[in-house]
Design a protein around this motif. Sequence first.
Motif, PDB file in Angstrom:
ATOM      1  N   ALA A 157       0.807  -1.215   0.000  1.00 44.79           N
ATOM      2  CA  ALA A 157       0.000   0.000   0.000  1.00 44.79           C
ATOM      3  C   ALA A 157       0.841   1.265   0.000  1.00 44.79           C
ATOM      4  O   ALA A 157       0.317   2.362  -0.259  1.00 44.79           O
ATOM      5  CB  ALA A 157      -0.946  -0.001   1.208  1.00 44.79           C
ATOM      6  N   ARG A 158       2.135   1.162   0.251  1.00 39.59           N
ATOM      7  CA  ARG A 158       3.015   2.332   0.273  1.00 39.59           C
ATOM      8  C   ARG A 158       3.414   2.786  -1.130  1.00 39.59           C
ATOM      9  O   ARG A 158       3.905   3.905  -1.309  1.00 39.59           O
ATOM     10  CB  ARG A 158       4.282   2.037   1.070  1.00 39.59           C
ATOM     11  CG  ARG A 158       4.059   1.710   2.534  1.00 39.59           C
ATOM     12  CD  ARG A 158       5.377   1.339   3.203  1.00 39.59           C
ATOM     13  NE  ARG A 158       6.356   2.414   3.109  1.00 39.59           N
ATOM     14  CZ  ARG A 158       7.661   2.278   3.399  1.00 39.59           C
ATOM     15  NH1 ARG A 158       8.125   1.094   3.754  1.00 39.59           N
ATOM     16  NH2 ARG A 158       8.483   3.304   3.291  1.00 39.59           N
ATOM     17  N   TYR A 159       3.206   1.959  -2.140  1.00 37.82           N
ATOM     18  CA  TYR A 159       3.742   2.211  -3.466  1.00 37.82           C
ATOM     19  C   TYR A 159       2.626   2.358  -4.484  1.00 37.82           C
ATOM     20  O   TYR A 159       1.458   2.103  -4.191  1.00 37.82           O
ATOM     21  CB  TYR A 159       4.709   1.081  -3.837  1.00 37.82           C
ATOM     22  CG  TYR A 159       5.848   1.001  -2.855  1.00 37.82           C
ATOM     23  CD1 TYR A 159       6.871   1.947  -2.880  1.00 37.82           C
ATOM     24  CD2 TYR A 159       5.861   0.016  -1.877  1.00 37.82           C
ATOM     25  CE1 TYR A 159       7.897   1.897  -1.954  1.00 37.82           C
ATOM     26  CE2 TYR A 159       6.882  -0.038  -0.945  1.00 37.82           C
ATOM     27  CZ  TYR A 159       7.901   0.917  -0.988  1.00 37.82           C
ATOM     28  OH  TYR A 159       8.897   0.870  -0.062  1.00 37.82           O
ATOM     29  N   PRO A 160       2.952   2.796  -5.686  1.00 38.02           N
ATOM     30  CA  PRO A 160       1.908   3.109  -6.677  1.00 38.02           C
ATOM     31  C   PRO A 160       1.030   1.921  -7.016  1.00 38.02           C
ATOM     32  O   PRO A 160       1.446   0.768  -6.933  1.00 38.02           O
ATOM     33  CB  PRO A 160       2.704   3.568  -7.902  1.00 38.02           C
ATOM     34  CG  PRO A 160       4.026   3.991  -7.375  1.00 38.02           C
ATOM     35  CD  PRO A 160       4.301   3.108  -6.201  1.00 38.02           C
ATOM     36  N   LEU A 163       2.913  11.411  -0.562  1.00 35.57           N
ATOM     37  CA  LEU A 163       3.072  12.353   0.541  1.00 35.57           C
ATOM     38  C   LEU A 163       1.947  12.119   1.545  1.00 35.57           C
ATOM     39  O   LEU A 163       0.913  12.787   1.524  1.00 35.57           O
ATOM     40  CB  LEU A 163       3.040  13.792   0.008  1.00 35.57           C
ATOM     41  CG  LEU A 163       3.371  14.896   1.038  1.00 35.57           C
ATOM     42  CD1 LEU A 163       4.765  14.703   1.598  1.00 35.57           C
ATOM     43  CD2 LEU A 163       3.218  16.268   0.400  1.00 35.57           C
ATOM     44  N   ASP A 164       2.124  11.102   2.399  1.00 35.39           N
ATOM     45  CA  ASP A 164       1.084  10.764   3.382  1.00 35.39           C
ATOM     46  C   ASP A 164       1.546  11.021   4.810  1.00 35.39           C
ATOM     47  O   ASP A 164       0.894  10.615   5.753  1.00 35.39           O
ATOM     48  CB  ASP A 164       0.665   9.307   3.233  1.00 35.39           C
ATOM     49  CG  ASP A 164       1.790   8.338   3.555  1.00 35.39           C
ATOM     50  OD1 ASP A 164       2.942   8.802   3.752  1.00 35.39           O
ATOM     51  OD2 ASP A 164       1.529   7.131   3.623  1.00 35.39           O
ATOM     52  N   PHE A 165       2.702  11.689   4.935  1.00 39.31           N
ATOM     53  CA  PHE A 165       3.230  12.077   6.250  1.00 39.31           C
ATOM     54  C   PHE A 165       3.405  10.859   7.177  1.00 39.31           C
ATOM     55  O   PHE A 165       3.169  10.935   8.377  1.00 39.31           O
ATOM     56  CB  PHE A 165       2.325  13.117   6.911  1.00 39.31           C
ATOM     57  CG  PHE A 165       2.179  14.371   6.098  1.00 39.31           C
ATOM     58  CD1 PHE A 165       3.154  15.364   6.135  1.00 39.31           C
ATOM     59  CD2 PHE A 165       1.084  14.545   5.277  1.00 39.31           C
ATOM     60  CE1 PHE A 165       3.020  16.517   5.377  1.00 39.31           C
ATOM     61  CE2 PHE A 165       0.935  15.695   4.522  1.00 39.31           C
ATOM     62  CZ  PHE A 165       1.908  16.697   4.565  1.00 39.31           C
ATOM     63  N   GLY A 166       3.805   9.717   6.616  1.00 37.67           N
ATOM     64  CA  GLY A 166       4.151   8.550   7.417  1.00 37.67           C
ATOM     65  C   GLY A 166       3.012   7.621   7.757  1.00 37.67           C
ATOM     66  O   GLY A 166       3.197   6.678   8.537  1.00 37.67           O
ATOM     67  N   ARG A 167       1.826   7.858   7.189  1.00 35.31           N
ATOM     68  CA  ARG A 167       0.698   6.993   7.533  1.00 35.31           C
ATOM     69  C   ARG A 167       0.937   5.551   7.079  1.00 35.31           C
ATOM     70  O   ARG A 167       0.697   4.609   7.838  1.00 35.31           O
ATOM     71  CB  ARG A 167      -0.584   7.530   6.894  1.00 35.31           C
ATOM     72  CG  ARG A 167      -1.027   8.891   7.407  1.00 35.31           C
ATOM     73  CD  ARG A 167      -2.370   9.276   6.801  1.00 35.31           C
ATOM     74  NE  ARG A 167      -2.772  10.628   7.176  1.00 35.31           N
ATOM     75  CZ  ARG A 167      -2.484  11.723   6.475  1.00 35.31           C
ATOM     76  NH1 ARG A 167      -1.801  11.587   5.335  1.00 35.31           N
ATOM     77  NH2 ARG A 167      -2.878  12.905   6.872  1.00 35.31           N
ATOM     78  N   ALA A 168       1.366   5.387   5.820  1.00 35.80           N
ATOM     79  CA  ALA A 168       1.578   4.030   5.305  1.00 35.80           C
ATOM     80  C   ALA A 168       2.677   3.312   6.079  1.00 35.80           C
ATOM     81  O   ALA A 168       2.564   2.113   6.380  1.00 35.80           O
ATOM     82  CB  ALA A 168       1.924   4.091   3.819  1.00 35.80           C
TER      83      ALA A 168
END
Length: 491
Positions: free
Chosen positions: A331-334, A371-376
């Motif tokens: 989920a962190r990647y495209p 740019l999720d500010f560390g959520r993933a």
Amino acid sequence: MINMDKTSSSFPAARLIALAAAALLAGCALGPDYAGPPEAAPQAAHGGQFVRGGDSATTTAPINQWWQGLGDAQLTSLIERALQANPNLGIARARLQQSRAGLALEQANAAPSVGASALAGHARLPPANLGALTGGASSGNGSPTSANLYSLGFDASWEIDLFGGRRRAVQAATATADAAQASLADVQVSLAAEVANAYISLRDRQQRLALGQQAVQAQEQMLQLTGQRVERGTASSLDQLRIQNQLDASRADLVPLQADRDAYLNQLATLLGQEPGTLDGELAATVPVPLPPQQVAVGDPVSLLRRRPDVRAAERTLAADTAKIGQAEAARYPSLKLFGVIGLGGTHPSDLTRLDDFAALGAPMLSWNFLDFGRAKARVTQAERVRDEAEMKYRQSVLEALRDAEDALSRFRYGRVSVATIARTKLSADRALALARQRYQAGTGTLIEVLDTTRQQITAQQNLLQAEANLTRSFVGIQKALGLGWSDEQG
């Protein structure tokens, strides 16, 4: 396995595309691959033996339907009926079906999605708007104009599993379904043991009740005879009062036994999925407690850990939580989705038959919330800690399984010693009662001595019955600790 734990949100685009292509071609997935459970009990895993069994246990493979070894047809019938109708089993089966449906859903999510739509519409528009819609000039007469619209379309979408998130989801759902299957088996193991223990306790109370009632009848006869002797002046009122007190105490002892008997009858009915009181007639006869064999087949700790459902459920939960780390990583990647649309339409129904006049659209869509500010990353860390918890739970379940088996073997071993000791005590009490009666009949003993000796003999009998019931319950405890009594067919 591809490890990208150290990747930052500024990962170069060219390298990311190359990595995605390599992952897609190689069929790899992010996150750790599950390599089996950790070694929680080294001695047991390397061919060790149970240390508390003594001469009461053998390394022979145990029998899954252990209750048949007790030789009680009534008990066998009760357990088999409970395994078919118990409500808790129904709950566990429902949970298993839920997990299997979840697995089917995850498998379907990995496949393309295809849909169809049809539209038949009628519009009432001002002339200016109609002219703008058709590309012509406005009529300018101020009269509204009507138009029809017909369309038929098909659309499809498919999210390509670039980083294995879907595959990890299927792995997690598969392991979760396996854990639910093991949990169902664990309910079966506990249910069989619970029915057996309730049945043993019922038979124990019934026997002790019968014994107590015999004692009450004997004391009532003694009280009647003593009353006659008091009238003739050959016995004192004190003797009569002592017998009356003894009789009242014996009657009081029956009350808790009667309450226990009714409670165990109610428990057995509930375990079989029936209303309390349903089994009263079927189990009314007083029969002895079934006794276990002299030795019990227990196998070895390795087979125990492979067989116990709760250990298997903990291991499958660990596998599922390990796969969920890969889901969080992906989920962190495209994500790449392919869209396609084909449509036919016009202002007349006949326009839907013009197969050579259609509109088509096909487009890939790449999305990335970089740019999720560390959520993933936080979700990945959370998944890792959940997996660590599952590993500790697995280790604990292994140790508790081994402890359960050793405790049960120890109780059975010393239970045999207890039964043998109490049996000798009961034999001595029988002899003492016979001698007291002989002395009383010969006139060299007193009635008080007979009563005291009778009470001791009854107590010895009750103690022996209780010890035998405890021994059989210890046997049941061994079977439960070994994880016996379940069947995959129950799923």
